[in-house]
Design a protein around this motif. Sequence first.
Motif, PDB file in Angstrom:
ATOM      1  N   VAL A   1     -93.413   8.778   7.044  1.00  0.00           N
ATOM      2  CA  VAL A   1     -92.362   9.136   6.088  1.00  0.00           C
ATOM      3  C   VAL A   1     -91.086   8.351   6.383  1.00  0.00           C
ATOM      4  O   VAL A   1     -90.391   7.885   5.467  1.00  0.00           O
ATOM      5  CB  VAL A   1     -92.107  10.650   6.130  1.00  0.00           C
ATOM      6  N   GLU A   2     -90.757   8.183   7.652  1.00  0.00           N
ATOM      7  CA  GLU A   2     -89.562   7.431   8.021  1.00  0.00           C
ATOM      8  C   GLU A   2     -89.695   5.959   7.605  1.00  0.00           C
ATOM      9  O   GLU A   2     -88.729   5.355   7.122  1.00  0.00           O
ATOM     10  CB  GLU A   2     -89.334   7.530   9.528  1.00  0.00           C
ATOM     11  N   ARG A   3     -90.882   5.393   7.775  1.00  0.00           N
ATOM     12  CA  ARG A   3     -91.086   4.001   7.357  1.00  0.00           C
ATOM     13  C   ARG A   3     -90.982   3.857   5.840  1.00  0.00           C
ATOM     14  O   ARG A   3     -90.412   2.889   5.323  1.00  0.00           O
ATOM     15  CB  ARG A   3     -92.453   3.513   7.834  1.00  0.00           C
ATOM     16  N   LEU A   4     -91.506   4.830   5.102  1.00  0.00           N
ATOM     17  CA  LEU A   4     -91.391   4.797   3.645  1.00  0.00           C
ATOM     18  C   LEU A   4     -89.937   4.949   3.204  1.00  0.00           C
ATOM     19  O   LEU A   4     -89.504   4.321   2.228  1.00  0.00           O
ATOM     20  CB  LEU A   4     -92.250   5.903   3.039  1.00  0.00           C
ATOM     21  N   ARG A   5     -89.180   5.769   3.922  1.00  0.00           N
ATOM     22  CA  ARG A   5     -87.766   5.913   3.591  1.00  0.00           C
ATOM     23  C   ARG A   5     -87.026   4.591   3.794  1.00  0.00           C
ATOM     24  O   ARG A   5     -86.184   4.208   2.968  1.00  0.00           O
ATOM     25  CB  ARG A   5     -87.135   7.009   4.442  1.00  0.00           C
ATOM     26  N   LYS A   6     -87.330   3.899   4.870  1.00  0.00           N
ATOM     27  CA  LYS A   6     -86.708   2.591   5.098  1.00  0.00           C
ATOM     28  C   LYS A   6     -87.122   1.590   4.029  1.00  0.00           C
ATOM     29  O   LYS A   6     -86.333   0.718   3.634  1.00  0.00           O
ATOM     30  CB  LYS A   6     -87.072   2.085   6.488  1.00  0.00           C
ATOM     31  N   THR A   7     -88.367   1.701   3.563  1.00  0.00           N
ATOM     32  CA  THR A   7     -88.823   0.823   2.486  1.00  0.00           C
ATOM     33  C   THR A   7     -88.013   1.059   1.217  1.00  0.00           C
ATOM     34  O   THR A   7     -87.612   0.110   0.532  1.00  0.00           O
ATOM     35  CB  THR A   7     -90.312   1.053   2.215  1.00  0.00           C
TER      36      THR A   7
ATOM     37  N   LEU B   1    -102.268   5.870  -2.023  1.00  0.00           N
ATOM     38  CA  LEU B   1    -101.398   6.669  -1.167  1.00  0.00           C
ATOM     39  C   LEU B   1    -101.688   6.444   0.309  1.00  0.00           C
ATOM     40  O   LEU B   1    -100.843   6.722   1.152  1.00  0.00           O
ATOM     41  CB  LEU B   1    -101.554   8.154  -1.513  1.00  0.00           C
ATOM     42  N   GLY B   2    -102.879   5.953   0.626  1.00  0.00           N
ATOM     43  CA  GLY B   2    -103.211   5.664   2.013  1.00  0.00           C
ATOM     44  C   GLY B   2    -102.500   4.458   2.586  1.00  0.00           C
ATOM     45  O   GLY B   2    -102.620   4.183   3.786  1.00  0.00           O
ATOM     46  N   TRP B   3    -101.746   3.717   1.744  1.00  0.00           N
ATOM     47  CA  TRP B   3    -100.993   2.575   2.260  1.00  0.00           C
ATOM     48  C   TRP B   3     -99.992   3.000   3.329  1.00  0.00           C
ATOM     49  O   TRP B   3     -99.673   2.219   4.225  1.00  0.00           O
ATOM     50  CB  TRP B   3    -100.245   1.884   1.123  1.00  0.00           C
TER      51      TRP B   3
ATOM     52  N   ASN C   1     -93.189  10.616  -1.767  1.00  0.00           N
ATOM     53  CA  ASN C   1     -93.211  12.012  -2.204  1.00  0.00           C
ATOM     54  C   ASN C   1     -94.462  12.728  -1.715  1.00  0.00           C
ATOM     55  O   ASN C   1     -94.397  13.890  -1.276  1.00  0.00           O
ATOM     56  CB  ASN C   1     -93.118  12.077  -3.725  1.00  0.00           C
ATOM     57  N   ASN C   2     -95.600  12.082  -1.775  1.00  0.00           N
ATOM     58  CA  ASN C   2     -96.843  12.723  -1.340  1.00  0.00           C
ATOM     59  C   ASN C   2     -96.865  12.936   0.165  1.00  0.00           C
ATOM     60  O   ASN C   2     -97.258  14.016   0.639  1.00  0.00           O
ATOM     61  CB  ASN C   2     -98.039  11.868  -1.777  1.00  0.00           C
ATOM     62  N   TRP C   3     -96.439  11.948   0.939  1.00  0.00           N
ATOM     63  CA  TRP C   3     -96.468  12.091   2.393  1.00  0.00           C
ATOM     64  C   TRP C   3     -95.414  13.094   2.870  1.00  0.00           C
ATOM     65  O   TRP C   3     -95.662  13.845   3.822  1.00  0.00           O
ATOM     66  CB  TRP C   3     -96.249  10.736   3.055  1.00  0.00           C
ATOM     67  N   SER C   4     -94.250  13.121   2.254  1.00  0.00           N
ATOM     68  CA  SER C   4     -93.238  14.098   2.662  1.00  0.00           C
ATOM     69  C   SER C   4     -93.678  15.526   2.315  1.00  0.00           C
ATOM     70  O   SER C   4     -93.375  16.472   3.052  1.00  0.00           O
ATOM     71  CB  SER C   4     -91.904  13.771   2.000  1.00  0.00           C
TER      72      SER C   4
END
Length: 294
Positions: free
Chosen positions: A189-195, A76-78, A140-143
């Motif tokens: 979270v925004e970067r993960l959403r773009k991913t 999750l630290g990625w 999900n975890n970061w959000s």
Amino acid sequence: GPARLLPRDRHRGASPRFASSRAPRSPRARGSLVASAGDGDTGSLLDELDADQRCPVPKDQRPASQLAELQDSLLLGWGAVELPGYVARLGALGAFFYFTLAYPIASYSYDPSTQPVEAVVCAMTGSFVAVAVFALLIYNNWSYVRDRLLSATVEYEETGWYDGQTYVKDPEMLARDRLLGTYVVRPIVERLRKTLLACGSGVFVSLAALNAIDAPEYGVQGGGDFYENGGAGFYKESSAVKYEPPATPEELALEEAEEAEELARYEAAMDRYARDNKSAARAQLAEDAASSVE
């Protein structure tokens, strides 16, 4: 320049160095502040505050502690890794699933020796799906932590699920948590959403390409040729020959013999049916004649 002395500071003879400081704290609060600003103080927003010591929420359920756990997590630290390392890890993950799982499965659907492009595109679709699953888990975890940091209240459990409580954050804790949520967690979270959007687009493009490459050709040339050439839903022997191997003379002779035998059985059954009908008609006539005589 030197700090300006307030009137009450001049009256008390305060030093200019502390002229702009806050009102004096209680001895207990000053001791807590000194303890938190001692050798263990790193200047990070995750350092313990006075409000943390007064907070009844268990430490492992506090948003700042959960953020620290996310940052230290192996998977999750990625989300907190710098962009080059983040892209490299997702690429390595996709390559791992491509060669170990996706491509072997795609090879069963498409023969690599005759359909190499289809096999590669199909395997890419599977690897995109695998990366999206892991990205969704991290998202999900970061959000979840972001929402807890930005919220003015914290829901926690003292001993179990049956004794849930809600704690209203102190202004000091709320300011610290919202700084963390806004400037640390929200960009992640925004970067993960773009991913996730990129993975979804990759799956869609791969499926569209696979459908375009692997689409069956019906020989449609417009007008009546659609029906003449055996288009979709229309059978024609010349079109079937393209997909069925020609029969050998022995197979043709065997097929003709089977058809003749089947025709003979059909004709014999029809003859029996006709004889039975005639016998039944004669019996009915005889019965009617006997009943009329009586």
